[in-house]
Write a protein that holds these residues in place. Structure first.
Motif, mmCIF file in Angstrom:
data_model
loop_
_atom_site.group_PDB
_atom_site.id
_atom_site.type_symbol
_atom_site.label_atom_id
_atom_site.label_comp_id
_atom_site.label_asym_id
_atom_site.label_seq_id
_atom_site.Cartn_x
_atom_site.Cartn_y
_atom_site.Cartn_z
ATOM 1 N N HIS A 110 81.681 23.628 11.650
ATOM 2 C CA HIS A 110 81.549 25.068 11.457
ATOM 3 C C HIS A 110 80.179 25.589 11.881
ATOM 4 N N LYS A 111 79.253 24.684 12.161
ATOM 5 C CA LYS A 111 77.914 25.090 12.589
ATOM 6 C C LYS A 111 77.676 24.804 14.073
ATOM 7 N N SER A 112 78.749 24.554 14.801
ATOM 8 C CA SER A 112 78.655 24.242 16.241
ATOM 9 C C SER A 112 77.756 23.036 16.491
ATOM 10 N N ALA A 113 77.733 22.125 15.529
ATOM 11 C CA ALA A 113 76.941 20.900 15.645
ATOM 12 C C ALA A 113 77.805 19.737 15.161
ATOM 13 N N PRO A 114 78.869 19.426 15.894
ATOM 14 C CA PRO A 114 79.890 18.495 15.400
ATOM 15 C C PRO A 114 79.423 17.048 15.304
ATOM 16 N N CYS A 115 80.111 16.317 14.440
ATOM 17 C CA CYS A 115 79.881 14.878 14.287
ATOM 18 C C CYS A 115 81.054 14.105 14.889
ATOM 19 N N VAL A 116 80.728 13.012 15.520
ATOM 20 C CA VAL A 116 81.718 12.091 16.075
ATOM 21 C C VAL A 116 81.413 10.705 15.514
ATOM 22 N N PHE A 117 82.448 9.948 15.205
ATOM 23 C CA PHE A 117 82.267 8.608 14.647
ATOM 24 C C PHE A 117 82.683 7.558 15.675
ATOM 25 N N VAL A 118 81.895 6.500 15.767
ATOM 26 C CA VAL A 118 82.208 5.419 16.705
ATOM 27 C C VAL A 118 82.244 4.090 15.954
ATOM 28 N N LYS A 119 83.021 3.159 16.495
ATOM 29 C CA LYS A 119 83.112 1.820 15.910
ATOM 30 C C LYS A 119 83.429 0.812 17.000
ATOM 31 N N LEU A 120 83.054 -0.438 16.744
ATOM 32 C CA LEU A 120 83.398 -1.527 17.652
ATOM 33 C C LEU A 120 84.719 -2.145 17.217
ATOM 34 N N ASN A 121 85.566 -2.443 18.181
ATOM 35 C CA ASN A 121 86.811 -3.128 17.855
ATOM 36 C C ASN A 121 86.517 -4.546 17.367
ATOM 37 N N LYS A 122 87.378 -5.034 16.502
ATOM 38 C CA LYS A 122 87.150 -6.338 15.874
ATOM 39 C C LYS A 122 87.565 -7.485 16.800
ATOM 40 N N ILE A 123 86.696 -8.480 16.907
ATOM 41 C CA ILE A 123 87.004 -9.727 17.613
ATOM 42 C C ILE A 123 86.623 -10.874 16.687
ATOM 43 N N TYR A 124 87.581 -11.702 16.371
ATOM 44 C CA TYR A 124 87.348 -12.769 15.404
ATOM 45 C C TYR A 124 86.238 -13.710 15.878
ATOM 46 N N ASN A 125 85.288 -13.957 14.968
ATOM 47 C CA ASN A 125 84.201 -14.920 15.156
ATOM 48 C C ASN A 125 83.185 -14.500 16.219
ATOM 49 N N TRP A 126 83.243 -13.242 16.640
ATOM 50 C CA TRP A 126 82.289 -12.765 17.650
ATOM 51 C C TRP A 126 80.930 -12.511 17.020
ATOM 52 N N ILE A 127 79.886 -13.036 17.661
ATOM 53 C CA ILE A 127 78.513 -12.820 17.215
ATOM 54 C C ILE A 127 77.764 -12.122 18.350
ATOM 55 N N PRO A 128 77.240 -10.937 18.109
ATOM 56 C CA PRO A 128 76.558 -10.211 19.188
ATOM 57 C C PRO A 128 75.246 -10.870 19.596
ATOM 58 N N GLU A 129 74.877 -10.657 20.840
ATOM 59 C CA GLU A 129 73.563 -11.062 21.327
ATOM 60 C C GLU A 129 72.652 -9.838 21.216
ATOM 61 N N PHE A 130 71.705 -9.897 20.316
ATOM 62 C CA PHE A 130 70.891 -8.726 20.007
ATOM 63 C C PHE A 130 69.764 -8.526 21.020
ATOM 64 N N TYR A 131 69.496 -7.259 21.315
ATOM 65 C CA TYR A 131 68.295 -6.899 22.063
ATOM 66 C C TYR A 131 67.185 -6.685 21.034
ATOM 67 N N ASN A 132 66.591 -7.778 20.586
ATOM 68 C CA ASN A 132 65.594 -7.703 19.519
ATOM 69 C C ASN A 132 64.202 -8.141 19.962
ATOM 70 N N ASP A 133 64.061 -8.416 21.246
ATOM 71 C CA ASP A 133 62.750 -8.786 21.792
ATOM 72 C C ASP A 133 62.199 -7.573 22.537
ATOM 73 N N THR A 134 61.199 -6.934 21.962
ATOM 74 C CA THR A 134 60.679 -5.697 22.553
ATOM 75 C C THR A 134 60.037 -5.910 23.917
ATOM 76 N N ASP A 135 59.737 -7.143 24.258
ATOM 77 C CA ASP A 135 59.143 -7.430 25.568
ATOM 78 C C ASP A 135 60.195 -7.719 26.633
ATOM 79 N N ARG A 136 61.458 -7.772 26.222
ATOM 80 C CA ARG A 136 62.508 -8.128 27.177
ATOM 81 C C ARG A 136 63.703 -7.183 27.061
ATOM 82 N N LEU A 137 63.431 -5.922 26.853
ATOM 83 C CA LEU A 137 64.509 -4.947 26.779
ATOM 84 C C LEU A 137 65.014 -4.621 28.182
ATOM 85 N N PRO A 138 66.304 -4.348 28.338
ATOM 86 C CA PRO A 138 66.865 -4.069 29.671
ATOM 87 C C PRO A 138 66.211 -2.851 30.320
ATOM 88 N N ASP A 139 66.048 -2.911 31.616
ATOM 89 C CA ASP A 139 65.444 -1.797 32.348
ATOM 90 C C ASP A 139 66.267 -0.520 32.214
#
Length: 244
Positions: A138-167
């Motif tokens: 109602h304020k012209s500032a809408p919210c959208v929700f996102v989620k990742l689909n489930k994959i059994y036993n999947w472990i993400p590879e995190f971008y947690n090294d600040t010196d090696r972030l993708p270009d």
């Protein structure tokens, strides 16, 4: 003679049915109702989960993902808010998901869930992206929700090294990650990051500011997904503050 033929076929098909039943019984003994036999690279799904979003467009316009409405007319945007209400109901009411109430746990980066526990997703406090606030449509500032689909036993590879972030990683996301490290919030670096931007130059120019709730990604403590009873996928609310 006809009686003998009838008895023959009765016995014949009875034996076939019994053999089929035995084969099916043996087959189902090899399956686990909670653990898929083929996982990750061995499965059809693979190791790249899709990103889903809500709200979805009306059935008569399924080919378009455009969200359009008049903020001054509640009936006009009712489809979008009602779609979100339906989607979020299981998150708002743990009792709707079997096993969730008894297994739910308030996870954090330093408090991962134990075996059989499932992390809570508290969507009630994600203001302005709440049902009570009409998800800010109602304020012209809408919210959208996102989620990742489930994959059994999947472990993400995190971008947690600040010196090696993708270009190609957006500059504002890189800055956000660097600030987490500078503030000694290193545990939060184990996150599946999310960033939104326009598809073309005009979209980027008119997109406006964006905020993410409760954080800018899917926390790593939700993974791996092990089909625990009561599990719900983590979700993120994305608030478009003033698109034009």
């Amino acid at each position: 003679m006809k009686a003998k033929i009838g008895i023959f076929y009765l016995v014949f098909y009875g034996v076939l049915a019994a053999l089929f039943a035995i084969c099916m019984w043996v087959f189902f003994q090899t399956l686990d109702p909670r653990i898929p036999k083929w996982q990750l690279d061995s499965s059809i799904i693979g190791t790249s989960p899709g990103l889903g979003f809500r709200p979805m467009p009306p059935e008569e316009n399924v080919e378009s993902t455009l969200i359009w409405y008049k903020a001054t007319d509640e009936q006009n945007y009712r489809h979008w808010t009602q779609s979100l209400e339906t989607f979020l109901e299981v998150y708002r009411k743990p009792g709707l998901t079997p096993g969730r109430g008894q297994n739910i746990y308030n996870c954090d980066y330093d408090k991962p869930p134990g075996r059989g526990q499932v992390c809570n997703v508290d969507v009630k406090n994600w203001v302005p992206c709440t049902q009570e606030n009409k998800f800010n449509y109602h304020k012209s500032a809408p919210c959208v929700f996102v989620k990742l689909n489930k994959i059994y036993n999947w472990i993400p590879e995190f971008y947690n090294d600040t010196d090696r972030l993708p270009d190609k990683m957006p500059a504002d996301l890189k800055q956000y990650i660097h600030e987490l490290k500078m503030n000694n919030q290193t545990a939060m670096l184990n996150t599946v990051w999310v960033s939104c931007e326009g598809e073309n130059p005009a979209d980027k120019e008119n997109l406006g500011g964006i905020k993410y709730y409760p954080t800018r990604g899917f926390p790593g403590y939700f993974y791996p997904y092990e089909n625990s009873e009561g599990y719900l996928s983590p979700i993120i609310a994305i608030n478009f503050e003033r698109p034009t």
